[in-house]
Design an enzyme around this catalytic site. Structure first.
Site, PDB file in Angstrom:
ATOM      1  N   ASP A 152      -3.230  -7.582   0.993  1.00 11.41           N
ATOM      2  CA  ASP A 152      -3.047  -7.496  -0.420  1.00 11.41           C
ATOM      3  C   ASP A 152      -3.349  -9.134  -0.946  1.00 11.41           C
ATOM      4  O   ASP A 152      -3.770 -10.159  -0.099  1.00 11.41           O
ATOM      5  CB  ASP A 152      -1.668  -7.343  -1.074  1.00 11.41           C
ATOM      6  CG  ASP A 152      -1.796  -6.762  -2.422  1.00 11.41           C
ATOM      7  OD1 ASP A 152      -2.457  -7.418  -3.328  1.00 11.41           O
ATOM      8  OD2 ASP A 152      -1.957  -5.409  -1.815  1.00 11.41           O
ATOM      9  N   HIS A 216      -0.258  -8.744  -7.461  1.00 12.35           N
ATOM     10  CA  HIS A 216       0.290  -7.510  -7.164  1.00 12.35           C
ATOM     11  C   HIS A 216      -0.405  -7.441  -5.959  1.00 12.35           C
ATOM     12  O   HIS A 216       0.991  -6.344  -5.559  1.00 12.35           O
ATOM     13  CB  HIS A 216      -2.506  -6.927  -6.664  1.00 12.35           C
ATOM     14  CG  HIS A 216      -2.585  -5.836  -6.548  1.00 12.35           C
ATOM     15  ND1 HIS A 216      -2.341  -5.160  -5.536  1.00 12.35           N
ATOM     16  CD2 HIS A 216      -2.157  -4.878  -7.635  1.00 12.35           C
ATOM     17  CE1 HIS A 216      -2.482  -4.166  -5.854  1.00 12.35           C
ATOM     18  NE2 HIS A 216      -2.389  -4.072  -6.549  1.00 12.35           N
ATOM     19  N   SER A 399      -1.457   2.075  -6.458  1.00 19.81           N
ATOM     20  CA  SER A 399      -0.768   0.264  -5.782  1.00 19.81           C
ATOM     21  C   SER A 399       0.403   1.050  -5.740  1.00 19.81           C
ATOM     22  O   SER A 399       1.150  -0.216  -4.953  1.00 19.81           O
ATOM     23  CB  SER A 399      -1.818  -0.478  -6.924  1.00 19.81           C
ATOM     24  OG  SER A 399      -2.812  -0.599  -6.163  1.00 19.81           O
TER      25      SER A 399
END
Ligand code: CA
Ligand code: CA
Ligand code: CA
Length: 462
Positions: A152, A216, A399
């Protein structure tokens, strides 16, 4: 075909200002009872005199440790009785009769916001529309022996609710300052071609600093393994686990195929058990497919988000989730009502998608689906988790769903360390809660039930 890979973003975002701190509570004990160990060889008369003096009578005696279980005969407090017994010459120790609990409900202050773990309807959804985390935690709360790679934007490895669950490479000397990647010994101690790769790797600038400059990756990590029952922040599917930051998405959430491939190779070679992948695009890459096959051959489960376009992956594939490789698990997002997550309005993107869309936008953007290409659903809307700077935020997207499944797989390995990829997948798929909204829309037709999955692989207790 697109060369870039785009992160799967979020529709709703609000950053919480600070984390409430909560002190652990003092242990509870049985009112009116104490346990006393008298000195060896004390006479019965002396014991009786002590009980009469302080006001107690015997309930039972544990001869093997020489301890008496006493009931107080007056309304004296336990604390006072313990103190008085302790002061007697012929008492070795005195203590309350403590009550132990399995600590099934963690004391993390934001736990009540995590509808995906335990849904009581607290966010206006459907009670029970959750992954049954509380029941799973009766069996196991995770293990530091299980290693999950998070491919990520990196992870804030200094985050107070993550730091203890961040992997460190035993082949490299520790950094002098555990928060400063430049404080290593500037030597490739384990000779794997990467200098001071103690806490993962940054494949963008080829450095040992895999800190998250976006948010994220840190959010995904918190769902997999934010530290549980530490009185701080949130809790992951695993209270204890090790997570390896593998940074290939930049500060804009964009990454390349080549860097994704490097991250997969590194993770597989370093012995990662599970890879969590909350990114993708419509572009088919044979080299990325080969890299995932390489990981498959090394026993690495590859969990991937199904995409956020609201489209059918059977018709329009979304990679890497659509690769047909034994280790790939494709995850759709469910909401707090056990429906397929729809992002609705408020996303803010010009294309009405609320995030980067990889292909055709459905009338109502939401979680992708696919009867043959998307395996199961997991919570993926309004998910509260960690973000950099000891902060927390609510994000939405597949996600957020994929890390619930990656975390569940890690919990399976904690319960039963010998599981193969096939066994993990069978356990995850065979135990879903069937849901109307995912019937004929996913392979399993259901949403993750981590408790049932863990139970199905736990050794039988006699
Ligand atoms: Ca190294
Ligand atoms: Ca080193
Ligand atoms: Ca916590």
């Amino acid at each position: 075909m697109r060369k870039g890979l785009y992160f799967i973003g979020f529709a709703v975002l609000f950053v919480l200002i600070s984390a409430a701190i909560q002190q652990p509570e003092a242990p509870e004990f049985v009112e009116g009872e104490v346990l006393v160990k008298f000195a060896e060889g004390i006479s019965t008369q002396a014991v009786e005199a002590a009980l009469a003096q302080i006001g107690a009578e015997s309930v039972q005696i544990f001869e093997f440790i020489g301890v008496q279980h006493l009931k107080l005969t007056t309304d004296k407090s336990v604390k006072k009785a313990v103190q008085e017994f302790s002061e007697l010459d012929n008492v070795v120790y005195a203590e309350p009769n403590y009550i132990y609990t399995t600590a099934l409900t963690p004391n993390d202050p934001k736990f009540s916001q995590l509808w995906g773990m335990d849904n009581t309807g607290q966010t206006g959804g459907l009670a029970g529309a959750d992954i049954s985390a509380l029941d799973a935690w009766e069996k196991t709360t995770g293990s530091h022996a299980v290693l999950v790679g998070v491919i990520d934007s990196g992870i804030d490895f200094t985050h107070e609710d993550l730091a203890a669950n961040i992997y460190t490479n035993p082949g490299e000397d520790a950094w002098a300052d555990p928060n400063d990647p430049t404080s290593g010994n500037h030597t490739d101690d384990d000779k794997n071609g990467k200098v001071d790769d103690w806490k993962g790797w940054n494949f963008i600038n080829n450095s040992n600093n895999a800190y998250d400059d976006y948010m994220h990756g840190t959010h995904c990590a918190g769902t997999i393994g934010a530290i549980g029952n530490n009185g701080v922040g949130v809790v992951g599917v695993n209270w204890n686990v090790k997570m390896m930051p593998l940074k290939f998405l930049d500060r804009n959430g964009t990454g390349t195929t080549t860097n994704a491939i490097k991250a997969i190779e590194y993770a597989a070679d370093m012995g990662v058990d599970i890879l969590s992948n909350s990114w993708g695009s419509s572009g088919y890459s044979e080299s990325l497919e080969d890299a995932i096959s390489y990981a498959n051959d090394r026993g690495v489960l590859f969990v991937a988000a199904a995409g956020n376009d609201g489209t059918d992956n059977d018709a329009i594939p979304f990679y890497p989730s659509s690769y047909v490789i034994a280790n790939v698990v494709s995850v759709a997002a469910s909401d707090h009502g056990d429906k397929r997550a729809l992002w609705g309005s408020g996303g803010g993107d010009d294309d009405g998608c609320g995030f980067v869309c990889s292909n055709a936008v459905a009338a109502v953007p939401g979680s992708n689906y696919g009867k043959t290409s998307v395996d199961l659903a997991a919570p993926g809307k309004d998910i509260v988790s960690t973000v950099p700077g000891n902060s927390y935020a609510s994000l939405s997207g597949t996600s957020m769903a994929a890390p619930h499944v990656a975390g569940a797989a890690a919990l399976l390995l904690a319960a039963n360390p010998g599981l193969t990829i096939d066994e993990m997948i069978s356990a995850l798929f065979n135990t879903v809660d069937p849901l109307d909204d995912f019937d004929n829309k996913t392979v399993t037709g259901g949403r993750l039930n981590v408790a049932a999955a863990v139970r199905s692989v736990s050794p039988v207790q006699l």
